[in-house]
Write a protein that holds these residues in place. Structure first.
Motif, PDB file in Angstrom:
ATOM      1  N   THR A  93       0.422  21.499   5.872  1.00 21.49           N
ATOM      2  CA  THR A  93       0.073  21.445   7.292  1.00 21.49           C
ATOM      3  C   THR A  93       1.315  21.666   8.143  1.00 21.49           C
ATOM      4  OG1 THR A  93       0.406  19.058   7.554  1.00 21.49           O
ATOM      5  CG2 THR A  93      -1.770  19.769   6.818  1.00 21.49           C
ATOM      6  N   SER A  94       1.074  22.183   9.330  1.00 25.96           N
ATOM      7  CA  SER A  94       2.193  22.372  10.254  1.00 25.96           C
ATOM      8  C   SER A  94       2.204  21.303  11.343  1.00 25.96           C
ATOM      9  CB  SER A  94       2.109  23.757  10.894  1.00 25.96           C
ATOM     10  OG  SER A  94       0.896  23.879  11.609  1.00 25.96           O
ATOM     11  N   ASN A  95       1.144  20.524  11.417  1.00 27.96           N
ATOM     12  CA  ASN A  95       1.042  19.524  12.478  1.00 27.96           C
ATOM     13  C   ASN A  95       1.100  18.092  11.945  1.00 27.96           C
ATOM     14  OD1 ASN A  95      -1.383  19.620  11.198  1.00 27.96           O
ATOM     15  ND2 ASN A  95      -2.548  20.331  12.956  1.00 27.96           N
ATOM     16  N   ARG A  96       1.395  17.950  10.691  1.00 26.48           N
ATOM     17  CA  ARG A  96       1.563  16.632  10.072  1.00 26.48           C
ATOM     18  C   ARG A  96       2.831  16.669   9.248  1.00 26.48           C
ATOM     19  NH1 ARG A  96      -2.817  12.742  10.210  1.00 26.48           N
ATOM     20  NH2 ARG A  96      -4.670  13.745  11.003  1.00 26.48           N
ATOM     21  N   SER A  97       3.334  15.498   8.922  1.00 25.99           N
ATOM     22  CA  SER A  97       4.535  15.447   8.096  1.00 25.99           C
ATOM     23  C   SER A  97       4.363  14.382   7.025  1.00 25.99           C
ATOM     24  CB  SER A  97       5.762  15.136   8.952  1.00 25.99           C
ATOM     25  OG  SER A  97       5.602  13.886   9.589  1.00 25.99           O
ATOM     26  N   ALA A  98       5.016  14.602   5.913  1.00 23.56           N
ATOM     27  CA  ALA A  98       4.996  13.626   4.831  1.00 23.56           C
ATOM     28  C   ALA A  98       5.829  12.418   5.251  1.00 23.56           C
ATOM     29  CB  ALA A  98       5.554  14.244   3.556  1.00 23.56           C
ATOM     30  N   ASP A  99       5.291  11.239   5.050  1.00 24.90           N
ATOM     31  CA  ASP A  99       5.994  10.010   5.425  1.00 24.90           C
ATOM     32  C   ASP A  99       5.882   9.017   4.283  1.00 24.90           C
ATOM     33  OD1 ASP A  99       7.040   7.713   6.544  1.00 24.90           O
ATOM     34  OD2 ASP A  99       5.778   7.755   8.333  1.00 24.90           O
ATOM     35  N   PRO A 100       6.994   8.702   3.625  1.00 25.24           N
ATOM     36  CA  PRO A 100       6.947   7.734   2.522  1.00 25.24           C
ATOM     37  C   PRO A 100       6.408   6.363   2.957  1.00 25.24           C
ATOM     38  CG  PRO A 100       9.102   8.804   2.618  1.00 25.24           C
ATOM     39  CD  PRO A 100       8.335   9.244   3.819  1.00 25.24           C
ATOM     40  N   MET A 101       6.605   6.005   4.216  1.00 24.75           N
ATOM     41  CA  MET A 101       6.091   4.715   4.694  1.00 24.75           C
ATOM     42  C   MET A 101       4.564   4.730   4.786  1.00 24.75           C
ATOM     43  SD  MET A 101       8.716   2.956   4.647  1.00 24.75           S
ATOM     44  CE  MET A 101       8.099   1.438   5.315  1.00 24.75           C
ATOM     45  N   ASP A 102       3.980   5.897   5.041  1.00 24.59           N
ATOM     46  CA  ASP A 102       2.521   6.010   5.007  1.00 24.59           C
ATOM     47  C   ASP A 102       2.018   5.794   3.585  1.00 24.59           C
ATOM     48  OD1 ASP A 102       2.471   6.541   7.703  1.00 24.59           O
ATOM     49  OD2 ASP A 102       2.021   8.678   7.495  1.00 24.59           O
ATOM     50  N   ALA A 103       2.712   6.394   2.620  1.00 25.20           N
ATOM     51  CA  ALA A 103       2.334   6.214   1.215  1.00 25.20           C
ATOM     52  C   ALA A 103       2.453   4.740   0.821  1.00 25.20           C
ATOM     53  CB  ALA A 103       3.196   7.089   0.310  1.00 25.20           C
ATOM     54  N   LEU A 104       3.472   4.075   1.325  1.00 26.53           N
ATOM     55  CA  LEU A 104       3.633   2.641   1.044  1.00 26.53           C
ATOM     56  C   LEU A 104       2.497   1.840   1.674  1.00 26.53           C
ATOM     57  CD1 LEU A 104       5.279   0.314  -0.141  1.00 26.53           C
ATOM     58  CD2 LEU A 104       6.589   0.282   1.993  1.00 26.53           C
ATOM     59  N   ALA A 105       2.135   2.173   2.918  1.00 24.14           N
ATOM     60  CA  ALA A 105       1.022   1.480   3.582  1.00 24.14           C
ATOM     61  C   ALA A 105      -0.281   1.708   2.821  1.00 24.14           C
ATOM     62  CB  ALA A 105       0.887   1.946   5.024  1.00 24.14           C
ATOM     63  N   ASN A 106      -0.478   2.938   2.318  1.00 27.21           N
ATOM     64  CA  ASN A 106      -1.662   3.230   1.508  1.00 27.21           C
ATOM     65  C   ASN A 106      -1.689   2.352   0.265  1.00 27.21           C
ATOM     66  OD1 ASN A 106      -2.085   5.325   3.331  1.00 27.21           O
ATOM     67  ND2 ASN A 106      -1.368   6.910   1.946  1.00 27.21           N
ATOM     68  N   THR A 107      -0.560   2.266  -0.419  1.00 23.82           N
ATOM     69  CA  THR A 107      -0.468   1.498  -1.663  1.00 23.82           C
ATOM     70  C   THR A 107      -0.698   0.016  -1.419  1.00 23.82           C
ATOM     71  OG1 THR A 107       1.042   3.143  -2.583  1.00 23.82           O
ATOM     72  CG2 THR A 107       1.023   0.969  -3.630  1.00 23.82           C
ATOM     73  N   VAL A 108      -0.118  -0.515  -0.360  1.00 27.01           N
ATOM     74  CA  VAL A 108      -0.335  -1.931  -0.027  1.00 27.01           C
ATOM     75  C   VAL A 108      -1.805  -2.174   0.302  1.00 27.01           C
ATOM     76  CG1 VAL A 108       0.250  -3.775   1.605  1.00 27.01           C
ATOM     77  CG2 VAL A 108       2.059  -2.313   0.677  1.00 27.01           C
ATOM     78  N   GLY A 109      -2.434  -1.211   0.978  1.00 29.99           N
ATOM     79  CA  GLY A 109      -3.868  -1.320   1.265  1.00 29.99           C
ATOM     80  C   GLY A 109      -4.692  -1.338  -0.007  1.00 29.99           C
ATOM     81  N   VAL A 110      -4.348  -0.462  -0.963  1.00 30.65           N
ATOM     82  CA  VAL A 110      -5.066  -0.429  -2.244  1.00 30.65           C
ATOM     83  C   VAL A 110      -4.903  -1.764  -2.971  1.00 30.65           C
ATOM     84  CG1 VAL A 110      -5.117   0.605  -4.546  1.00 30.65           C
ATOM     85  CG2 VAL A 110      -4.959   2.065  -2.538  1.00 30.65           C
ATOM     86  N   LEU A 111      -3.678  -2.258  -3.060  1.00 26.31           N
ATOM     87  CA  LEU A 111      -3.440  -3.522  -3.771  1.00 26.31           C
ATOM     88  C   LEU A 111      -4.152  -4.687  -3.101  1.00 26.31           C
ATOM     89  CD1 LEU A 111       0.336  -3.063  -4.645  1.00 26.31           C
ATOM     90  CD2 LEU A 111      -1.639  -2.813  -6.173  1.00 26.31           C
ATOM     91  N   SER A 112      -4.168  -4.703  -1.776  1.00 25.03           N
ATOM     92  CA  SER A 112      -4.863  -5.776  -1.052  1.00 25.03           C
ATOM     93  C   SER A 112      -6.368  -5.698  -1.269  1.00 25.03           C
ATOM     94  CB  SER A 112      -4.552  -5.688   0.447  1.00 25.03           C
ATOM     95  OG  SER A 112      -3.180  -5.859   0.667  1.00 25.03           O
ATOM     96  N   GLY A 113      -6.911  -4.494  -1.249  1.00 27.58           N
ATOM     97  CA  GLY A 113      -8.342  -4.331  -1.506  1.00 27.58           C
ATOM     98  C   GLY A 113      -8.706  -4.738  -2.922  1.00 27.58           C
ATOM     99  N   LEU A 114      -7.860  -4.363  -3.881  1.00 26.38           N
ATOM    100  CA  LEU A 114      -8.118  -4.753  -5.272  1.00 26.38           C
ATOM    101  C   LEU A 114      -8.036  -6.263  -5.458  1.00 26.38           C
ATOM    102  CD1 LEU A 114      -6.221  -1.997  -7.296  1.00 26.38           C
ATOM    103  CD2 LEU A 114      -8.690  -2.211  -6.927  1.00 26.38           C
TER     104      LEU A 114
END
Length: 130
Positions: A93-114
């Motif tokens: 994409t040209s209008n979004r950027s990769a953000d490691p903190m987003d990936a971390l937030a995703n992972t914390v969300g997965v662990l919390s849901g589990l």
């Protein structure tokens, strides 16, 4: 003759719930790759959105999948999806950027849901007869 244990819990409408969960996964993928809406969020406010989306997906996986390997693989898949989407945002994409903190937030969300698998909330769909 050994029969493999089913992956899905013995729900009243397993195909419906599985289809809805897969649709939710698809919606998250699409929303993460389309142009973002022109909404001003507080600094790092998108991290809350990432956390909530993946918390809901993994909490729903707890309702759908049996404990043990099926649920573990669903969680691993969601974490990999979150990381993969971040790479895709940076590469495709040209209008979004990769953000490691987003990936971390995703992972914390997965662990919390589990983690809801460790509470009485883990079997809401099994008890629901609607």
């Amino acid at each position: 003759m050994s029969a493999a244990l089913p992956v899905i819990k013995p729900l009243r409408r397993p195909r419906l719930w599985t289809a809805l969960w897969l649709l939710a996964v698809l919606v998250v993928i699409v929303v993460c790759l389309i142009p973002p809406p022109p909404i001003d969020l507080p600094e790092n406010g998108d991290k809350v959105e990432h956390f909530l989306a993946y918390f809901i997906l993994s909490g729903s996986a707890v309702q759908l999948f049996r404990r043990g390997s099926p649920l573990l693989w669903a969680g691993v898949g969601l974490v990999l999806m979150g990381v993969g989407i971040e790479f895709a945002q940076g590469a495709l994409t040209s209008n979004r950027s990769a953000d490691p903190m987003d990936a971390l937030a995703n992972t914390v969300g997965v662990l919390s849901g589990l983690a809801t698998a460790l509470t009485p909330l883990r079997d809401i769909l099994l008890r629901w007869r609607g």
